[in-house]
Design an enzyme around this catalytic site. Structure first.
Site: not given
Length: 316
Positions: A220, A252
């Site tokens: 990420s 998440d």
């Protein structure tokens, strides 16, 4: 079915405030309470997509009871390991521009018996799910090698494991060969011990972790999107965000999107990006439903320019 494991879950209280003024009385313009913890959020996002999921987590006290009730109301099957300590509560303060101030409590200390029971509970359930997502920090009482033990047991049972943690717990788990790891840029830089300023440097760091045991790396990169490095190749993707409301749980939600879409290849990366972009535009740690997604706006390319610089270079 996707099973998640959250060794240190939490009850997350989020307050939206006009500004964060130290020493002042702040009046919230909005508030919400959510079951929290990285694996818990993955299960919430999976359930919101209409896919069956089980969350394995240690729970104790009134906050633990409330977490189980909230998850059940969101369609998440809960397998709780009862612990003596009180499950922690975290507080998030979100300003109008999306700036987040978060206070995370340490959580209870798990005994050796509770730690073993948690591992055994995962092992018992490991034969059924397509993926096991093991996520988050380790509570007091669990050694950094705990995740490595979990990954080894799950793989012996035939399950694929996605691991989202950092620091010594991540590096120790690589030897157990998790199928997927999901670091952010800073966690990736920490794992390889050097700064990362370009996509090429991120890709090389991901390949290094693959050589140390990770099957694939989903990195990420914040505003710079996400980079997937796997046996299938190197893929980079971005998704537009109109305005950031809260980035709590966005990573998440992204992992949930990746696993829902099969957990491999550029199609799964596109799903991860769509889920992550939708999540940051929602309040608190709310998880996106299909109507929130904009898959048509996602862009994924193979072998991105290695000299493309990150908006914010990552340091160990």
């Amino acid at each position: 079915m996707i099973l998640t494991v959250t060794p240190n879950p939490s009850l997350d209280r989020t307050y939206e405030v006009p500004s964060l003024d130290r020493g002042a009385v702040l009046r919230a313009t909005g508030d919400r309470v959510d079951p929290g913890g990285k694996g818990v959020n993955v299960s919430r996002a999976v359930a919101a997509a209409g896919v069956f999921t089980t969350a394995v987590l240690p729970l104790g006290g009134a906050s633990g009871t409330l977490i189980a009730e909230l998850l059940g109301a969101q369609g998440v099957d809960v397998t709780a390991v009862t612990v003596a300590g009180q499950t922690r509560s975290n507080i998030s303060l979100v300003e109008p521009d999306g700036t987040l101030t978060k206070i995370n409590a340490p959580g209870p200390e798990l005994t050796a018996e509770e730690s073993g029971l948690l591992l055994e509970t995962v092992r018992t359930a490991a034969g059924d799910p397509v993926w096991i997502a093991a996520c988050g920090s380790l509570p007091l009482g669990l050694a950094p090698e705990w995740y490595a033990d979990l990954v080894a047991r799950a793989r012996e049972a035939g399950a694929k494991v996605a691991l989202d943690t950092s620091g010594p717990a991540l590096t120790a788990a690589l030897q157990a060969r998790p199928d997927l790891i999901k670091p952010n840029a800073a966690e990736l830089a920490q794992a390889v011990g050097r700064p990362l300023a370009t996509l090429g440097e991120v890709a090389r760091a991901a390949q290094e972790l693959r050589s140390r045991g990770a099957g694939a790396v989903l990195a990420s990169l914040g505003a710079d999107g996400q980079l997937l490095v796997s046996a299938e190749g190197t893929f980079h993707g971005t998704a537009p965000v109109a305005a950031v409301r809260s980035d709590v749980g966005a990573g998440d939600a992204s992992l949930a999107g990746f696993l829902i879409a099969g957990g491999t290849g550029p199609g799964a990366l596109a799903s991860a990006l769509a889920h992550g972009a939708a999540a940051v535009q929602l309040p608190g740690s709310a998880m996106p439903v299909p109507a929130d997604l904009r898959p048509e706006a996602v862009r994924v390319t193979e072998n991105p320019p290695p000299d493309l610089r990150l908006s914010t270079p990552a340091t160990p």
